[in-house]
Design a protein around this motif. Structure first.
Motif, PDB file in Angstrom:
ATOM      1  N   SER A   1       0.881  -1.059   0.255  1.00 59.34           N
ATOM      2  CA  SER A   1       0.164  -0.049  -0.120  1.00 59.34           C
ATOM      3  C   SER A   1       0.785   1.117  -0.087  1.00 59.34           C
ATOM      4  O   SER A   1       0.310   2.424   0.004  1.00 59.34           O
ATOM      5  N   GLY A   2       2.165   1.168   0.052  1.00 53.75           N
ATOM      6  CA  GLY A   2       2.945   2.260  -0.119  1.00 53.75           C
ATOM      7  C   GLY A   2       3.646   2.707   1.383  1.00 53.75           C
ATOM      8  O   GLY A   2       4.280   3.824   1.280  1.00 53.75           O
ATOM      9  N   PHE A   3       3.268   2.069   2.109  1.00 55.76           N
ATOM     10  CA  PHE A   3       3.778   2.298   3.552  1.00 55.76           C
ATOM     11  C   PHE A   3       4.973   1.249   4.094  1.00 55.76           C
ATOM     12  O   PHE A   3       4.529   0.174   3.843  1.00 55.76           O
ATOM     13  N   THR A   4       5.887   1.439   4.525  1.00 51.25           N
ATOM     14  CA  THR A   4       6.788   0.813   5.224  1.00 51.25           C
ATOM     15  C   THR A   4       6.445   0.400   6.403  1.00 51.25           C
ATOM     16  O   THR A   4       5.703   0.826   7.170  1.00 51.25           O
ATOM     17  N   GLN A   5       7.113  -0.628   7.034  1.00 47.49           N
ATOM     18  CA  GLN A   5       7.063  -1.243   8.473  1.00 47.49           C
ATOM     19  C   GLN A   5       7.185  -0.072   9.565  1.00 47.49           C
ATOM     20  O   GLN A   5       6.655  -0.085  10.540  1.00 47.49           O
ATOM     21  N   LEU A   6       7.878   0.895   9.138  1.00 51.99           N
ATOM     22  CA  LEU A   6       7.979   2.175  10.198  1.00 51.99           C
ATOM     23  C   LEU A   6       7.125   3.257   9.764  1.00 51.99           C
ATOM     24  O   LEU A   6       7.121   4.120  10.455  1.00 51.99           O
ATOM     25  N   GLY A   7       6.115   3.161   8.951  1.00 54.71           N
ATOM     26  CA  GLY A   7       5.130   4.118   8.751  1.00 54.71           C
ATOM     27  C   GLY A   7       5.653   5.161   7.506  1.00 54.71           C
ATOM     28  O   GLY A   7       4.733   5.965   7.399  1.00 54.71           O
ATOM     29  N   THR A   8       6.809   4.999   7.010  1.00 52.65           N
ATOM     30  CA  THR A   8       7.080   6.013   5.955  1.00 52.65           C
ATOM     31  C   THR A   8       6.054   5.918   4.734  1.00 52.65           C
ATOM     32  O   THR A   8       6.020   4.819   4.457  1.00 52.65           O
ATOM     33  N   ASP A   9       5.599   7.027   4.141  1.00 47.86           N
ATOM     34  CA  ASP A   9       4.767   6.676   2.910  1.00 47.86           C
ATOM     35  C   ASP A   9       5.741   7.013   1.824  1.00 47.86           C
ATOM     36  O   ASP A   9       6.302   7.901   1.506  1.00 47.86           O
ATOM     37  N   LEU A  10       5.649   5.900   0.908  1.00 50.11           N
ATOM     38  CA  LEU A  10       6.633   5.936  -0.023  1.00 50.11           C
ATOM     39  C   LEU A  10       5.891   6.377  -1.397  1.00 50.11           C
ATOM     40  O   LEU A  10       6.251   6.673  -2.741  1.00 50.11           O
ATOM     41  N   ALA A  11       4.451   6.477  -1.380  1.00 46.33           N
ATOM     42  CA  ALA A  11       3.637   6.997  -2.460  1.00 46.33           C
ATOM     43  C   ALA A  11       2.696   8.222  -2.122  1.00 46.33           C
ATOM     44  O   ALA A  11       1.710   8.030  -2.208  1.00 46.33           O
ATOM     45  N   PRO A  12       3.317   9.508  -1.718  1.00 49.02           N
ATOM     46  CA  PRO A  12       2.361  10.494  -0.879  1.00 49.02           C
ATOM     47  C   PRO A  12       1.482  11.125  -2.275  1.00 49.02           C
ATOM     48  O   PRO A  12       0.499  11.826  -1.789  1.00 49.02           O
TER      49      PRO A  12
ATOM     50  N   ASP B   1       8.267  -4.675  -0.278  1.00 47.79           N
ATOM     51  CA  ASP B   1       7.383  -3.201  -0.159  1.00 47.79           C
ATOM     52  C   ASP B   1       7.933  -2.593   1.173  1.00 47.79           C
ATOM     53  O   ASP B   1       7.357  -1.854   1.582  1.00 47.79           O
ATOM     54  N   LYS B   2       8.983  -3.504   1.681  1.00 48.13           N
ATOM     55  CA  LYS B   2       9.618  -2.889   3.174  1.00 48.13           C
ATOM     56  C   LYS B   2       8.593  -2.809   4.220  1.00 48.13           C
ATOM     57  O   LYS B   2       8.354  -2.325   5.147  1.00 48.13           O
ATOM     58  N   ASN B   3       7.403  -3.610   4.018  1.00 49.85           N
ATOM     59  CA  ASN B   3       6.178  -4.157   5.001  1.00 49.85           C
ATOM     60  C   ASN B   3       6.105  -5.353   4.983  1.00 49.85           C
ATOM     61  O   ASN B   3       6.991  -6.199   5.775  1.00 49.85           O
ATOM     62  N   HIS B   4       5.083  -5.711   4.290  1.00 60.05           N
ATOM     63  CA  HIS B   4       4.407  -7.390   4.549  1.00 60.05           C
ATOM     64  C   HIS B   4       4.510  -8.132   3.257  1.00 60.05           C
ATOM     65  O   HIS B   4       4.520  -9.192   3.315  1.00 60.05           O
TER      66      HIS B   4
END
Length: 386
Positions: free
Chosen positions: A75-86, A321-324
């Motif tokens: 969804s564009g959010f990393t595990q740390l909460g950074t938004d990669l697609a603002p 995606d640096k998350n899931h």
């Protein structure tokens, strides 16, 4: 029934009391309304937005969907909460995320070439960079997202043999080739440098903060300087027991070899791709068919999680995606697999090579599309239009 000509209630028009300007709901401060809505899940928020225009606007706020999006795939959010697609509304990203989860997409072959190659790709905003033989070509992505423009916008050359791999960092392309050379190009300009790096082909490179690292068939990994007056000077050489297929610089940029990961690998279990998610978390894949997830804060001897390719195929490339979500490319039949780190088995698989078998040499993805480079074609999976 009301008399003819008499005003009708909101309920008789298909509305609700909540949509009426006199509803007590609208007497509440917006901050309190958002707090109430923050307890709703995606389905409830979607239904709330169908009540009236005002609630549709309120329930579409990025603030409400951000928590939901962080639990979704790609969804564009990393595990740390950074938004990669603002620039993309979070609600729309959550919708597309459901297509990734369920494997709903349209497939298209956007480029073909006659000779079998081992291409590498990188995505950068509106452009896709593709290595073909000794050149790297830059293709503009179509504005409507349907594919690539037919002809490349730029071509970067300098190698006498095929480009093995390249990276794109801060408007610079660094490539390693079968000729043993490393070439650096500045994308928006004519500046370029070239130097001899290894006795045999340069299988892999990475670039960060004025340093280049490279790995070769000659069983060495080297660190190179790009500082003024020291361009192309070897700063450090690491001798290995086998050819080096993949290399990556830690985001911490220590500039020195800190540790080796794993101790119980069988002979021949070579690593073919490495991807850093954070300075402490990284993924690896290779010949022994496993994806491994490492946390160097806890242990460098054993990975914290691993997934096995179900058809016993070597894994040529990996990205997350640096998350899931993890995406991997297999050595047989052009298979791309999607994985959810919270599950133990493969989530979705896509067979791109038919009838001939070709590995997936490289893959990259955005929040909406996945690009996969095979021996003779570039494929795209579009998850916005299932």
């Amino acid at each position: 029934m009301g008399r003819k000509g008499s005003p009708r209630s909101p309920q008789s028009e298909g509305g609700s009391r909540a949509s009426s300007p006199s509803s007590p709901l609208w007497a509440l401060p917006e901050e309190l309304l958002l707090l109430i809505c923050s307890y709703l899940d995606a389905q409830a928020l979607g239904r709330l937005g169908q009540v009236c225009r005002r609630l549709c606007f309120l329930s579409s706020r990025d603030l409400l969907w951000r928590r939901i999006a962080r639990g979704c795939l790609n969804s564009g959010f990393t595990q740390l909460g950074t938004d990669l697609a603002p620039g993309i509304p979070v609600k729309e990203r959550v919708k597309v995320s459901q297509n990734w989860s369920h494997g709903r997409c349209q497939r298209e072959t956007v480029l073909k070439w006659k000779c079998n190659l081992m291409p590498w790709i990188e995505l950068d905003g509106e452009y896709l960079y593709l290595s073909q033989a000794e050149n790297i070509q830059a293709y503009r992505l179509c504005p409507d997202g349907t594919g690539l423009q037919r002809h490349p916008q730029a071509i970067f050359s300098g190698h006498q043999e095929d480009v093995c791999r390249f990276v794109l960092v801060n408007s610079h392309i660094v490539s390693g080739g079968g000729d043993g050379n490393i070439v650096l190009h500045k994308i928006h300009g004519s500046y370029s440098i070239k130097f001899s790096a290894h006795e045999q082909e340069v299988n892999c490179v990475d670039f960060q903060g004025g340093l280049i690292v490279s790995g070769s068939r000659d069983r060495t990994a080297k660190v190179w300087s790009l500082s003024a007056g020291r361009v192309g000077q070897c700063l450090h050489t690491v001798q290995t027991e086998d050819r080096v297929w993949s290399i990556a610089i830690s985001p911490l940029l220590s500039g020195q070899l800190m540790t080796c990961l794993g101790t119980d690998f069988h002979r021949g279990a070579g690593v073919l791709d490495v991807f850093y998610e954070t300075p402490s978390l990284l993924l690896s894949c290779g010949y022994d068919t496993y994806i491994r997830y490492w946390d160097i804060r806890t242990s460098t001897r054993k990975c914290v999680q691993e997934w096995e390719e179900p058809h016993d195929s070597a894994l040529y490339c990996i990205r997350s995606d640096k998350n899931h979500m993890i995406a991997s490319g297999s050595s047989y039949y052009g298979v791309v697999r999607l994985w959810d780190k919270r599950q133990t088995r493969c989530l979705q698989s896509f067979h791109l090579s038919s009838p001939t078998s070709s590995p997936v040499y490289c893959l990259r993805f955005s929040t909406t599309r996945l690009y996969a480079a095979l021996a003779s074609a570039l494929h795209v999976l579009d998850f916005t239009a299932p």
